[in-house]
Design a protein around this motif. Structure first.
Motif, PDB file in Angstrom:
ATOM      1  N   VAL A  60       0.839  -1.199   0.000  1.00  0.00           N
ATOM      2  CA  VAL A  60       0.000   0.000   0.000  1.00  0.00           C
ATOM      3  C   VAL A  60       0.872   1.247   0.000  1.00  0.00           C
ATOM      4  O   VAL A  60       0.608   2.199  -0.740  1.00  0.00           O
ATOM      5  CB  VAL A  60      -0.975  -0.002   1.198  1.00  0.00           C
ATOM      6  CG1 VAL A  60      -1.628   1.358   1.371  1.00  0.00           C
ATOM      7  CG2 VAL A  60      -2.025  -1.071   1.015  1.00  0.00           C
ATOM      8  N   LYS A  61       1.932   1.253   0.794  1.00  0.00           N
ATOM      9  CA  LYS A  61       2.833   2.408   0.813  1.00  0.00           C
ATOM     10  C   LYS A  61       3.472   2.623  -0.554  1.00  0.00           C
ATOM     11  O   LYS A  61       3.583   3.762  -1.022  1.00  0.00           O
ATOM     12  CB  LYS A  61       3.912   2.225   1.881  1.00  0.00           C
ATOM     13  CG  LYS A  61       3.395   2.420   3.282  1.00  0.00           C
ATOM     14  CD  LYS A  61       4.498   2.229   4.301  1.00  0.00           C
ATOM     15  CE  LYS A  61       3.946   2.385   5.710  1.00  0.00           C
ATOM     16  NZ  LYS A  61       4.983   2.170   6.729  1.00  0.00           N
ATOM     17  N   ALA A  62       3.876   1.542  -1.206  1.00  0.00           N
ATOM     18  CA  ALA A  62       4.481   1.659  -2.532  1.00  0.00           C
ATOM     19  C   ALA A  62       3.476   2.182  -3.551  1.00  0.00           C
ATOM     20  O   ALA A  62       3.804   3.031  -4.386  1.00  0.00           O
ATOM     21  CB  ALA A  62       5.018   0.303  -2.979  1.00  0.00           C
ATOM     22  N   HIS A  63       2.240   1.705  -3.472  1.00  0.00           N
ATOM     23  CA  HIS A  63       1.216   2.152  -4.411  1.00  0.00           C
ATOM     24  C   HIS A  63       0.831   3.606  -4.176  1.00  0.00           C
ATOM     25  O   HIS A  63       0.597   4.349  -5.120  1.00  0.00           O
ATOM     26  CB  HIS A  63      -0.026   1.251  -4.326  1.00  0.00           C
ATOM     27  CG  HIS A  63       0.100   0.023  -5.140  1.00  0.00           C
ATOM     28  ND1 HIS A  63       0.987  -0.988  -4.834  1.00  0.00           N
ATOM     29  CD2 HIS A  63      -0.525  -0.357  -6.263  1.00  0.00           C
ATOM     30  CE1 HIS A  63       0.889  -1.927  -5.724  1.00  0.00           C
ATOM     31  NE2 HIS A  63      -0.030  -1.582  -6.617  1.00  0.00           N
ATOM     32  N   ARG A  64       0.756   4.013  -2.936  1.00  0.00           N
ATOM     33  CA  ARG A  64       0.405   5.411  -2.645  1.00  0.00           C
ATOM     34  C   ARG A  64       1.466   6.367  -3.170  1.00  0.00           C
ATOM     35  O   ARG A  64       1.146   7.471  -3.600  1.00  0.00           O
ATOM     36  CB  ARG A  64       0.206   5.612  -1.149  1.00  0.00           C
ATOM     37  CG  ARG A  64      -1.101   5.050  -0.675  1.00  0.00           C
ATOM     38  CD  ARG A  64      -1.325   5.319   0.790  1.00  0.00           C
ATOM     39  NE  ARG A  64      -2.616   4.805   1.201  1.00  0.00           N
ATOM     40  CZ  ARG A  64      -2.990   4.687   2.456  1.00  0.00           C
ATOM     41  NH1 ARG A  64      -2.179   5.059   3.424  1.00  0.00           N
ATOM     42  NH2 ARG A  64      -4.175   4.217   2.755  1.00  0.00           N
ATOM     43  N   SER A  65       2.715   5.967  -3.152  1.00  0.00           N
ATOM     44  CA  SER A  65       3.764   6.830  -3.675  1.00  0.00           C
ATOM     45  C   SER A  65       3.658   6.957  -5.196  1.00  0.00           C
ATOM     46  O   SER A  65       4.027   7.976  -5.767  1.00  0.00           O
ATOM     47  CB  SER A  65       5.138   6.304  -3.286  1.00  0.00           C
ATOM     48  OG  SER A  65       5.434   5.116  -3.991  1.00  0.00           O
TER      49      SER A  65
END
Length: 81
Positions: A60-65
């Motif tokens: 999720v953190k990677a996708h949000r970036s």
């Protein structure tokens, strides 16, 4: 800028059976998806559901970036009931 190739998808699943199921569902829905990466839990290394839950946060953190860059991306998570 969004691509015209559809949505790029990352699968986060417990096992191969869930991966195949998700691929069939995406195909049946007729969505233009391009699966770029499959993250499957390692066999024999404890609870697969716990592995998916732990790695969900990282994905999720990677996708949000990437959302800030206007990419068409998706994250599909599959666990057994």
């Amino acid at each position: 800028m969004p691509t015209k190739r559809g949505v790029r998808v990352v699968l986060l699943v417990e096992d191969e059976a869930l991966e195949c199921f998700i691929r069939r569902v995406l195909k049946a829905l007729g969505t233009q998806t391009r699966i770029v990466r499959v993250e499957r839990s390692p066999e024999g290394k404890g609870s697969a559901k716990a592995w998916v839950t732990k790695n969900y946060i990282k994905e999720v953190k990677a996708h949000r970036s990437k959302v800030r860059h206007q990419e068409n991306i998706g994250l599909v998570v599959g666990t057994d009931a």
